[in-house]
Design a protein around this motif. Structure first.
Motif, PDB file in Angstrom:
ATOM      1  N   TRP A 509       0.741  64.147  67.803  1.00 10.22           N
ATOM      2  CA  TRP A 509       1.250  65.516  67.768  1.00 10.22           C
ATOM      3  C   TRP A 509       0.606  66.397  68.846  1.00 10.22           C
ATOM      4  CZ3 TRP A 509      -1.794  69.817  67.144  1.00 10.22           C
ATOM      5  CH2 TRP A 509      -3.103  69.630  66.656  1.00 10.22           C
ATOM      6  N   ARG A 512       2.134  65.132  72.126  1.00 11.63           N
ATOM      7  CA  ARG A 512       3.582  65.174  71.960  1.00 11.63           C
ATOM      8  C   ARG A 512       4.255  63.965  72.618  1.00 11.63           C
ATOM      9  NH1 ARG A 512       4.445  71.561  73.670  1.00 11.63           N
ATOM     10  NH2 ARG A 512       2.977  72.426  72.146  1.00 11.63           N
ATOM     11  N   THR A 528       8.284  61.409  75.935  1.00 10.93           N
ATOM     12  CA  THR A 528       8.153  62.703  75.292  1.00 10.93           C
ATOM     13  C   THR A 528       9.467  63.439  75.455  1.00 10.93           C
ATOM     14  OG1 THR A 528       6.827  64.724  75.132  1.00 10.93           O
ATOM     15  CG2 THR A 528       7.233  63.860  77.356  1.00 10.93           C
ATOM     16  N   PHE A 532       9.967  68.847  71.819  1.00  7.57           N
ATOM     17  CA  PHE A 532       8.861  68.568  70.906  1.00  7.57           C
ATOM     18  C   PHE A 532       7.936  69.779  70.795  1.00  7.57           C
ATOM     19  CE2 PHE A 532       8.733  63.632  71.411  1.00  7.57           C
ATOM     20  CZ  PHE A 532       9.825  63.550  70.556  1.00  7.57           C
ATOM     21  N   GLU A 534       5.727  70.037  67.381  1.00 12.58           N
ATOM     22  CA  GLU A 534       4.677  69.438  66.547  1.00 12.58           C
ATOM     23  C   GLU A 534       5.228  68.167  65.897  1.00 12.58           C
ATOM     24  OE1 GLU A 534       1.796  70.516  62.731  1.00 12.58           O
ATOM     25  OE2 GLU A 534       3.107  72.057  63.550  1.00 12.58           O
ATOM     26  N   PRO A 535       5.414  67.114  66.686  1.00 13.03           N
ATOM     27  CA  PRO A 535       5.923  65.864  66.099  1.00 13.03           C
ATOM     28  C   PRO A 535       4.851  65.228  65.214  1.00 13.03           C
ATOM     29  CG  PRO A 535       5.321  65.516  68.392  1.00 13.03           C
ATOM     30  CD  PRO A 535       5.142  66.989  68.129  1.00 13.03           C
ATOM     31  N   ASP A 551       9.755  66.599  63.524  1.00 12.11           N
ATOM     32  CA  ASP A 551       9.005  67.645  64.235  1.00 12.11           C
ATOM     33  C   ASP A 551       8.951  68.884  63.362  1.00 12.11           C
ATOM     34  OD1 ASP A 551       8.141  69.707  66.026  1.00 12.11           O
ATOM     35  OD2 ASP A 551       8.732  68.415  67.701  1.00 12.11           O
TER      36      ASP A 551
END
Length: 698
Positions: A509, A512, A528, A532, A534-535, A551
């Motif tokens: 996260w 990412r 990536t 993205f 907050e995956p 996410d």
């Protein structure tokens, strides 16, 4: 020598006539018992009545009921199959009659030295002695105790009574055994008749089928013959017609003198001669055969040779054992787990023959019944699995906790240990736990996610605080660690494995990025995406080769191909159906269903269309930590609610809650990632306790 004290038991003399009247006379007709008409018979109520009186009473009282009342105590007596004469004899009365007939009532054993001294018997020492020969007592060198001494004549009578009682008991048991064996012979004859009747019926059907086929072939031969004969008959008729025409034309030619007429007739006959040549060959042939192919006949003979088989069994039910085996996995290996509500329970029947030798084949008629004890009696369905090796699994699924009895019979006779008493617990505790807080090889720091390769059973656990992935055996033993740049920064929060292709994927996260690794940690690819934020979790759809990334920023699930190309997006931020609020986890169902959890669980199609909402009552009351779906379509999910941490099991098809795992004796603390195995076990990450735990869930 240490002396011993003895106690002499005094006896009482009984008048002979009083004795006869009290013990040797029928109380109903007052006749002396004998070995003929007044034979003494012992009733189940323990009273003795002569055969003559019993015959008269039974004849007057039964009225087709098969019973009569004892003339002494009025207890209802059932007449045995052989009539009142089949009632057992009164052995004690018969012995008394024998004693009286031999005039032994006055015989008292005397000492061979002191002829007038009666012999005594010590019950303690089991010894006969004369009080004068032993100076009033008897002893051994090393004992000192109180002894019970009685006259030897009384001892003989007592032992005779005991002997008769034991003989009576033995005969009674042998009679029961005789009845049991005769009953089995009767059942054997019945089953033999049934088998023969079934055999006759089957072969009558076969004979009927053979006769029908024979008739069909006969009809086919006749039809073929008729068809050929019809053609030949028509040809014969045509030939006869031509012959008649020729004769007509030839009639009167001898008287005909006109040359032209004769010439025309010659020309006409020449044409007929040509047509007669064409009729000379039969228009049909005599070929007719019934093709009974040898291979078909061989197949029929082979089918008849394998048609039916005679099965018998040497199983001896009373020597077979029924044991409580705890739940087994799909390979038949037993695992040390207790019986738990809603989990399949297994008991094992081991069969042996009369000699105690283990049976090695199955096929026995087994009946099993499971019943809960207590007022709220639960009767779960019991199924019998024949293992074809002499053992049988009795499976059932208890729905309530408490005591259960498992009754099993073979050939309608109970086996040893039946009914078996077992206890079902309402608490489901882990069968295995692994890890503790730390950085050593068997320790974790903030583990958050887990995945299982269902091809090999290997377990992958994200050890976030140590920036590594632990690779474990199905028994949760360490194989190795995987370390990679994609795991750096103590911020890897998701892992998924593609068992068919032999690689796994992780999501970080903080960076990412999604990283694809082989099973030894070699980086295969990374990607990536600009969207993205907050995956936090990911899943792999092996049906379509998609990588799903949950996410928390946009509160959605991004669906990529394996190269990182965005295909579509599932959901958005919101509280209504099809929307999310702080996604916890994502997984994929067996049919490609996309399963997403926050405070509830929502199901989408593989294309992202909303299908259903599961556990909507949990909305806003807690949060899911992990979710997984097994190949049979059951959802397992870890959940935390106001100090409560537990695991739920749902059915994917309708969202029904099947069970809850409370882990009563091994409390969960912040359960997060979860995965299932092929043997109906789940592995959950216990983040608060820095360990993982394995449970059986179905």
């Amino acid at each position: 020598m240490v002396s011993m004290s003895s106690t002499l038991v005094e006896t009482v003399s009984i008048n002979y006539e009083d004795f006869n009247e009290s013990f040797l006379t029928c109380g109903t007709c007052l006749c002396m018992y004998d070995g003929g008409e007044h034979t003494p018979k012992l009733l189940p109520c323990s009273h003795t009545v002569c055969l003559h009186c019993l015959s008269r009473i039974a004849a007057s009282q039964t009225r087709d009921t098969g019973t009569f009342r004892c003339p002494i105590c009025r207890e209802c007596i059932t007449i045995p199959r052989g009539g009142v004469s089949a009632l057992p004899p009164s052995f004690l009365v018969n012995q008394l009659l024998d004693l009286m007939a031999r005039q032994r009532r006055e015989v008292v054993p005397k000492c061979s030295v002191h002829l007038n001294q009666e012999l005594l018997f010590c019950e303690t020492c089991d010894t006969v002695f004369c009080s004068l020969c032993t100076d009033g007592s008897h002893s051994t060198a090393s004992t000192s105790c109180e002894h019970t001494v009685i006259p030897f004549s009384i001892a003989i009578k007592r032992m005779s009574e005991i002997l008769l009682y034991k003989a009576n008991e033995c005969i009674s048991k042998l009679s029961l055994a005789e009845d049991a064996v005769n009953g089995e012979i009767t059942r054997l004859e019945q089953t033999t008749r049934q088998c023969l009747a079934g055999l006759d019926t089957t072969f009558q059907e076969i004979t009927a089928a053979v006769d029908q086929r024979r008739a069909e072939l006969c009809d086919a031969i006749t039809l073929a013959c008729d068809a050929k004969k019809k053609v030949l008959d028509e040809q014969l008729a045509l030939i006869q017609s031509e012959k008649d025409k020729v004769r007509e034309e030839c009639d009167g030619l001898q008287q005909q003198v006109e040359v032209r007429y004769i010439t025309r007739r010659i020309s006409s006959l020449g044409e007929k001669l040509d047509s007669a040549s064409a009729l000379a060959e039969p228009r049909e042939n005599a070929f007719l055969a019934c093709d009974l192919a040898s291979d078909s006949l061989k197949r029929l003979q082979g089918a008849l040779a394998t048609l039916g088989r005679v099965r018998t069994s040497t199983t001896f039910p009373s020597l077979c054992t029924l044991v409580a085996k705890v739940n087994s996995d799909r390979t038949g290996t037993f695992i040390a787990e207790p019986y738990v509500v809603n989990l399949e329970a297994v008991a094992v029947l081991n069969t042996v023959d009369y000699h105690g030798n283990a049976r090695t084949n199955g096929g026995d008629p087994i009946t099993a019944e499971v019943r809960a004890e207590g007022p709220a009696a639960d009767t779960p369905a019991a199924t019998v699995e024949d293992r074809e090796d002499g053992t049988y699994f009795i499976r059932f699924r208890p729905s309530t906790h408490g005591r259960y009895s498992i009754s099993v019979s073979v050939l309608d006779r109970p086996v040893k240990g039946s009914p078996l008493q077992v206890t079902v617990s309402e608490h489901n505790n882990p069968v295995r736990s692994y890890g503790s807080r730390g950085s050593d090889k068997d320790q974790f720091l903030q583990p958050v996610a887990v995945a299982v390769d269902n091809q090999s059973g290997v377990v992958y656990v994200v050890d976030t605080g140590n920036s590594r992935v632990k690779v474990l055996t199905p028994e949760l033993q360490l194989i190795r660690h995987i370390e990679s740049s994609g795991l750096a920064g103590r911020s890897c929060t998701g892992v998924a494995v593609h068992g068919d292709c032999g690689w796994l994927a992780t999501v970080n996260w903080r960076s990412r990025t999604v990283t694809r690794l082989d099973t030894h940690g070699v980086t295969l690819a990374t990607f990536t995406h600009a969207a993205f934020v907050e995956p936090i979790d990911l899943a792999i759809d092996t049906n379509y080769g998609h990588i799903l990334v949950a996410d928390n920023g946009p509160s959605c699930v991004f669906v990529f191909d394996t190269e990182g190309k965005l295909l579509f997006q599932v959901g958005k931020k919101g509280s209504q159906k099809g929307c999310f609020n702080l996604i916890s986890c994502v997984t994929v169902g067996p049919g490609g269903e996309i399963v997403v959890a926050d405070s509830r669980i929502q199901i989408f199609s593989a294309k992202g269309d909303f299908l259903q909402e599961i556990y909507p009552e949990g909305k806003g009351k807690g949060r899911y930590g992990g979710v997984a779906v097994d190949p049979e379509g059951m959802i397992v999910a870890s959940r935390s609610e106001k100090g409560r941490n537990f695991i739920q099991v749902f059915r994917l098809s309708d969202g029904k809650l099947l069970s809850t795992i409370d882990s009563h004796d091994f409390k969960l603390k912040r359960p997060s990632g979860i995965a299932t195995t092929n043997d109906r076990h789940l592995i959950v990450v216990d983040l608060g306790n820095d360990c993982i735990k394995k449970y059986r869930y179905w």
